[in-house]
Design an enzyme around this catalytic site. Structure first.
Site, short mmCIF file in Angstrom:
data_model
loop_
_atom_site.label_atom_id
_atom_site.label_comp_id
_atom_site.label_asym_id
_atom_site.label_seq_id
_atom_site.Cartn_x
_atom_site.Cartn_y
_atom_site.Cartn_z
N CYS A 1 0.97 -1.33 -0.16
CA CYS A 1 -0.27 0.28 -0.31
C CYS A 1 0.84 0.94 0.76
O CYS A 1 0.67 1.91 -1.12
CB CYS A 1 -1.10 0.00 1.14
P1 NAD Z 1 -4.08 -8.98 -3.77
O1 NAD Z 1 -3.01 -8.88 -4.87
O2 NAD Z 1 -3.83 -9.77 -2.63
O3 NAD Z 1 -5.58 -9.36 -4.04
C1 NAD Z 1 -6.01 -9.42 -5.15
C2 NAD Z 1 -6.66 -10.41 -6.26
O4 NAD Z 1 -7.64 -10.07 -6.83
C3 NAD Z 1 -5.83 -11.53 -6.31
O5 NAD Z 1 -6.46 -12.75 -5.83
C4 NAD Z 1 -6.44 -11.93 -7.78
O6 NAD Z 1 -6.31 -12.99 -8.64
C5 NAD Z 1 -7.74 -10.94 -7.77
N1 NAD Z 1 -8.39 -10.36 -8.99
C6 NAD Z 1 -7.50 -9.71 -10.13
N2 NAD Z 1 -8.81 -9.80 -11.15
C7 NAD Z 1 -10.10 -9.98 -10.54
C8 NAD Z 1 -11.06 -10.44 -11.06
N3 NAD Z 1 -11.56 -10.03 -12.76
N4 NAD Z 1 -12.16 -11.47 -10.84
C9 NAD Z 1 -11.75 -12.85 -9.95
N5 NAD Z 1 -10.29 -12.07 -8.59
C10 NAD Z 1 -9.96 -10.59 -9.64
O7 NAD Z 1 -4.25 -7.37 -3.43
P2 NAD Z 1 -5.15 -6.60 -2.02
O8 NAD Z 1 -3.67 -7.16 -1.50
O9 NAD Z 1 -5.78 -7.29 -1.30
O10 NAD Z 1 -5.23 -5.25 -2.35
C11 NAD Z 1 -6.40 -5.57 -2.87
C12 NAD Z 1 -6.61 -4.00 -3.09
O11 NAD Z 1 -7.00 -2.74 -1.60
C13 NAD Z 1 -5.34 -3.10 -3.76
O12 NAD Z 1 -5.80 -2.11 -4.28
C14 NAD Z 1 -5.12 -2.18 -2.07
O13 NAD Z 1 -4.53 -0.62 -2.76
C15 NAD Z 1 -6.59 -1.83 -1.09
N6 NAD Z 1 -6.08 -2.50 -0.02
C16 NAD Z 1 -4.97 -2.86 0.77
C17 NAD Z 1 -4.73 -3.34 1.75
C18 NAD Z 1 -3.26 -4.80 2.45
O14 NAD Z 1 -3.45 -4.68 2.77
N7 NAD Z 1 -3.24 -5.23 0.97
C19 NAD Z 1 -5.40 -2.83 2.79
C20 NAD Z 1 -6.32 -1.22 2.71
C21 NAD Z 1 -6.68 -1.96 0.83
#
Ligand code: NAD
Length: 467
Positions: A279
């Site tokens: 992030c």
């Molecule tokens: P991540 O990369 O761990 O997971 C994303 C998932 O989405 C993957 O498993 C991928 O296969 C799936 N995906 C992508 N396109 C898809 C589709 N069309 N259909 C179904 N699945 C699909 O991401 P994350 O760390 O969970 O982050 C997600 C969002 O939340 C980002 O925008 C991030 O900035 C935000 N965020 C993350 C955190 C954190 O601590 N990780 C905290 C707050 C906000």
């Protein structure tokens, strides 16, 4: 409420499990069959305290998993987009968000009744009402507001404490195109009594998330810049300085349950070897890039990133006091995850540290309580040639230098482990979590050496690499 969540990464799975716990019926969707299979079999898709219990409790009943996005959307009333928003050439890459929006829109085309689509991914201001809305409207043939609800609900959880953060949020930010969308989101979070709620428009909700991450990153780089000065000032210890600053009433805030948020809870003003994760680096970069694309210069955010990029150098400046050359020296890196209690290694400071050690010819071992061959870390190109230790004792058995990179609680045992092994390597504390007196040779970020550093007679490889 019946909820579908697109993306079963760190945010998607925690959101899904916690909403199931709150009584909702949740379907998690992912393209990755391995994640869907894990969840369907009642296992979590990532390492998070308390997640395995929630998944085991609700999988197959209130928490389901599928690869079939259209079916999940049609079976639910609200769909959250929680896919990744990585950085591409310094700007936000919306490919996954827009791909998901187009698929959701197509699934809505024939779905009777009102449906609400909510962006949970972190996206730059204007994205939900701009390209996401366009993709949804084009694919569904409906208009946002009249034809479906469109909201933005940023997520503030921190990996490592994600379940606790989601279950006891410090705030709820509910963006929406209209009051009906706000009401739907308010109903979704109805069980979270007493939490401050901000009802706002989508762009403001998006901006609140970026501004929050930029503020945290700024505090870290601020503390880190001061730690560099403190290292050069005999007697000044950055850990004590930040403790003193933390206690200011201006840094004291209250959680919804009345707890004062003070050090050590407010750990964002702690100096260390730099922030990482999925992030802060990418979000600050995306925010700066958005400002610059609008003709602004964003010197503060750029400085925050620059300080962070060079902060691992501090470890090597400390190392150079003792080891002007590292060729052939056995060095152990403690911690590969970007922070404790997670298996996430994205943008971890461990990578620049390993890269620098490799360039200097050190023999590198690494140990992380969670990240290792079992999580596929041995397949990461950046860690090629690194020996993965089985445990802390194995990690330090041969080490002449130990560099602590991640603030894992387990590393508090380091002094005892070294004592039991009869070893006294140089310990470089990149997080200021160890007690200096426990080690024969100790150096910590933001702290002058106990004995003043001797100027290096030769312009060694290491000294030349450090400013
Ligand atoms: P991540 O990369 O761990 O997971 C994303 C998932 O989405 C993957 O498993 C991928 O296969 C799936 N995906 C992508 N396109 C898809 C589709 N069309 N259909 C179904 N699945 C699909 O991401 P994350 O760390 O969970 O982050 C997600 C969002 O939340 C980002 O925008 C991030 O900035 C935000 N965020 C993350 C955190 C954190 O601590 N990780 C905290 C707050 C906000």
């Amino acid at each position: 409420m019946k909820v579908s969540i697109i993306g079963t990464g760190y945010v998607g799975i925690v959101t899904g499990a916690c909403l199931a716990q709150a009584g909702h019926e949740v379907i998690c969707v992912d393209l990755d069959p391995a994640k869907v299979a894990l969840l369907a079999s009642g296992q979590p898709t990532c390492h998070e305290e308390g997640l395995a219990e929630l998944v085991a409790r609700h999988a197959g009943t209130r928490l389901r998993a599928t690869q079939d996005l259209a079916a999940a959307v049609r079976a639910t009333e609200l769909t959250m987009i929680a896919v990744g928003t990585p950085s591409h050439e310094g700007r936000i890459d919306l490919r996954h968000v827009l791909g998901a929006a187009a698929q959701i829109g197509a699934a809505l085309r024939d779905k009777p009744g009102r449906h609400c689509v909510v962006v949970k991914s972190t996206v730059v201001p204007g994205t939900t009402d701009g390209p996401v809305r366009e993709a949804l409207e084009a694919a569904s043939g409906r208009v946002a507001g009249a034809g479906f609800g469109l909201g933005m609900n940023p997520e503030f959880l921190t990996e490592g404490t994600a379940v606790a953060d989601f279950s006891r949020p410090d705030r709820l930010v509910l963006g929406g195109v209209d009051a009906a969308t706000h009401d739907t989101l308010a109903a979704l979070y109805g069980g979270f009594a007493g939490v401050p709620v901000i009802r706002t428009d989508n762009a403001t909700a998006e901006m609140i998330k970026y501004a929050s991450n930029a503020a945290l990153a700024t505090m870290i780089s601020f503390a880190n810049e001061l730690s560099r000065l403190a290292r050069r000032l005999p007697g000044v210890d950055i850990a004590e300085v930040t403790r003193g600053v933390h206690l200011s009433q201006y840094f004291t805030t209250r959680l919804a349950d009345g707890r004062a948020l003070r050090a050590p809870i407010a750990s964002f003003l702690e100096a260390g070897c730099g922030f990482g994760g999925s992030c802060l680096p990418k979000d600050v970069t995306a925010l700066a890039a958005q400002g610059e694309s609008l003709g602004l210069s964003m010197p503060m955010l750029r400085a925050v990133l620059a300080v962070n990029r060079t902060q691992p150098d501090e470890l090597f400046a400390l190392l150079a006091r003792h080891h002007p050359r590292l060729a052939g020296v056995p060095v152990t890196v403690l911690g590969l995850a970007f922070k404790p209690d997670t298996d996430d290694v994205r943008e971890s400071p461990a990578f620049p540290v390993v890269a620098r050690l490799r360039a200097l010819g050190a023999r590198i071992s690494a140990y992380d309580p969670v990240v290792g061959p079992a999580t596929g870390a041995d397949r990461l190109e950046a860690l090629a040639g690194v020996r993965f230790a089985a445990d802390l004792a194995d990690a330090v058995a041969q080490a002449e230098v130990v560099i602590l990179v991640t603030r894992w609680a387990q590393f508090q045992a380091l002094a005892d482990v070294l004592r039991a092994a009869g070893r006294a390597p140089l310990v470089i504390d990149g997080r200021r979590v160890l007690e200096p007196a426990d080690f024969a040779r100790y150096e910590g970020i933001g702290r002058a050496a106990a004995t003043p550093a001797q100027p290096q007679p030769d312009r060694s490889d290491l000294a030349a690499a450090c400013r």
